[in-house]
Scaffold this active site. Structure first.
Site, PDB file in Angstrom:
ATOM      1  N   SER A  43       0.842  -1.190   0.000  1.00 54.13           N
ATOM      2  CA  SER A  43       0.000   0.000   0.000  1.00 54.13           C
ATOM      3  C   SER A  43       0.876   1.238   0.000  1.00 54.13           C
ATOM      4  CB  SER A  43      -0.910  -0.007   1.222  1.00 54.13           C
ATOM      5  OG  SER A  43      -0.117   0.183   2.376  1.00 54.13           O
ATOM      6  N   LYS A  44       0.207   2.376  -0.064  1.00 59.01           N
ATOM      7  CA  LYS A  44       0.880   3.682  -0.159  1.00 59.01           C
ATOM      8  C   LYS A  44       2.039   3.838   0.822  1.00 59.01           C
ATOM      9  CE  LYS A  44      -0.902   6.053  -3.401  1.00 59.01           C
ATOM     10  NZ  LYS A  44       0.016   5.696  -4.453  1.00 59.01           N
TER      11      LYS A  44
END
Ligand code: GLU
Length: 501
Positions: free
Chosen positions: A263-264
């Site tokens: 994820s980010k």
């Protein structure tokens, strides 16, 4: 079970696979990996690759994300035989355009008594759910509407109360046959009567997927293992429609270095971000394939064609795939090495554009190729080319303070530079071997004077580039030409004159 409509003609020799992204964000690396596995499987056999947009979430689906997905796939070298942009025999390929089909299929289940109308308002369900959970009982839809008496149904209909259609989960042991995980068996009593048509008239996720897979004749469903629990519902729907479920392949998900879903917070997550950061599609594809697959030997560098030849879907590992940025960087460097000078220049040009380096962009193509080639060894990511390439924008006689200090400190600097001018001569162009000869000539001159080569080569570099760092000297001669280099040295000599050196 009701009569099925799917006419599966395809078999294992002619698989039909699909990549079915939801256009609710840029193409995530994990989804790109799913697309790649589907594509490699289709292209490694006489298969068909279908692209389908699952855009039933109208709030979050966006045309710009569709575009990002199409562009990112193409950039990776993944193509498709049927899809929203190219059409095909089983279209449309956007779920939002297939609603009548979902209605027709849902209606069939309703008429066969396998689906029922649910008039419960969402808030009402929420209230009952909370109450149940408070009592320490796990919640499943309580089937209140399954047993509604006729009078209530008539009343609700008169009130025009909106209703959803729910699938009446049969009592059975559901078998999901998965190529990687074997047979996954689940007792259906664990499963809710899920919604197949929402009260706003849109199709539920599971119904849409299954109707599409049936009507598009999909033979193999290759997707992330976050869909494994959905597969249980899908198998029940396939069976309810009298259709044979496809072969499932639920591959492991892509995890960040800490073991959580990529994820980010791990950094870039979308293909387009990796592209903007200067990764080559060849490296990204190679890396994504290697993350869960190995050829069974030590080899690590694969082109797309190698992968098509060697990749085996049943060779995928079912264990977690941990993303390792260092490994990707290493692979990128390896793929940079494999590019021809022309290919490398083409790959770097977009980054020269973004850096607004017009002096480089406006160069004749052959000069631009020399400039990019000269910094190849600096490149791990393509963006790494930008700083070193700026050397070719240096004006004659301009120096970094460090370079000027070095020049002042060089013994017999004027003599050394005059020798360079002599050896360079007046030719305007030099190819690689001519440039190498010139450098060799400088070394020989140094030897004749009993100097170390550095006494000539170092002032040459400083004088021509105004910098203490830069590419191999032969590239300077190829880029500016022997006469051009001599002119730059003359400009340096003038600077030295002015300084009284
Ligand atoms: N649209 C789903 C997703 O983006 C894929 C569903 C499927 O492959 O069956 O995760």
């Amino acid at each position: 079970m009701i009569e099925g409509k799917g006419n599966r003609e395809s078999n294992d020799a002619n698989p039909r696979v699909r990549f079915a992204p939801s256009p609710t964000g840029r193409l995530h690396l994990g989804s790109a990996r799913t697309a790649l596995f589907n594509w490699l499987f289709a292209r490694g056999s006489v298969g068909t690759m279908v692209l389908r947009f699952e855009d039933t979430d109208r709030e979050r689906s966006r045309v710009e994300y569709e575009k990002d997905i199409l562009d990112s796939l193409k950039w990776m070298g993944i193509d498709w035989d049927e899809g929203p942009d190219v059409g095909g025999e089983f279209g449309p390929y956007r779920q939002s355009e297939r609603l009548p089909l979902y209605r027709e299929y849902a209606e069939k289940l309703y008429e066969a008594g396998i689906a029922y109308r649910c008039f419960c308002a969402p808030e009402e369900i929420q209230r009952r759910k909370e109450e149940t959970i408070r009592k320490g009982i796990s919640w499943r839809y309580d089937r209140r509407c399954l047993t509604l008496d006729d009078a209530s149904v008539r009343r609700f209909e008169e009130e025009k109360r909106p209703y959803a259609l729910r699938f009446k989960v049969p009592e059975m042991s559901v078998k999901v046959v998965d190529l990687l995980r074997g047979v996954v068996q689940v007792d259906s009593s664990e499963i809710d009567d899920f919604i197949i048509m929402r009260s706003d008239g849109s199709a539920g996720f599971h119904l849409a997927v299954v109707v599409d897979d049936i009507t598009m004749n999909i033979t193999h469903v290759i997707r992330g293992d976050d869909h494994l629990t959905n597969a249980v519902r899908h198998v029940m729907l396939f069976e309810a429609f009298g259709a044979k479920p496809p072969v499932f392949v639920h591959h492991s998900l892509l995890m960040g270095p800490d073991g959580a879903k990529l994820s980010k917070r791990h950094g870039a997550t979308s293909v387009s971000e990796f592209r903007e950061q200067g990764y080559l599609p060849q490296a990204l594809v190679n890396y994504l394939a290697l993350l869960s697959w190995s050829p069974g030997d030590e080899r690590e560098i694969f082109t797309l064609n190698d992968l098509v030849r060697e990749f085996r879907i049943d060779n995928l590992s079912a264990s977690k795939a941990i993303f390792d940025f260092d490994k990707l960087n290493w692979l990128n460097r390896q793929h940079v090495k494999l590019l021809s000078s022309e290919e490398l220049a083409d790959a770097v040009i977009p980054f020269i554009e973004s850096a607004n380096l017009f002096e480089i962009l406006n160069l004749p193509r052959e000069k631009l190729i020399i400039a990019v080639e000269s910094v190849r060894n600096n490149i791990e990511k393509l963006t790494d080319a930008i700083e070193p390439i700026r050397i070719y924008t240096a004006k004659p006689g301009d120096f970094s303070s460090k370079a000027l200090e070095e020049l002042k400190r060089s013994p017999d600097v004027r003599r050394a530079l005059e020798i360079c001018i002599d050896i360079l001569g007046t030719e305007r162009e030099a190819d690689e071997s001519a440039a190498e000869k010139i450098v060799e000539g400088m070394r020989e001159s140094a030897a004749l004077k009993d100097w170390k080569p550095k006494r000539i080569l170092w002032p040459f570099r400083l004088a021509v580039t105004g910098s203490t760092v830069g590419p191999d000297l032969k590239f300077l001669i190829m880029f500016w030409g022997p006469a051009g280099c001599a002119e730059r040295i003359r400009a340096t000599l003038k600077v030295l004159d002015n300084l009284g050196i």
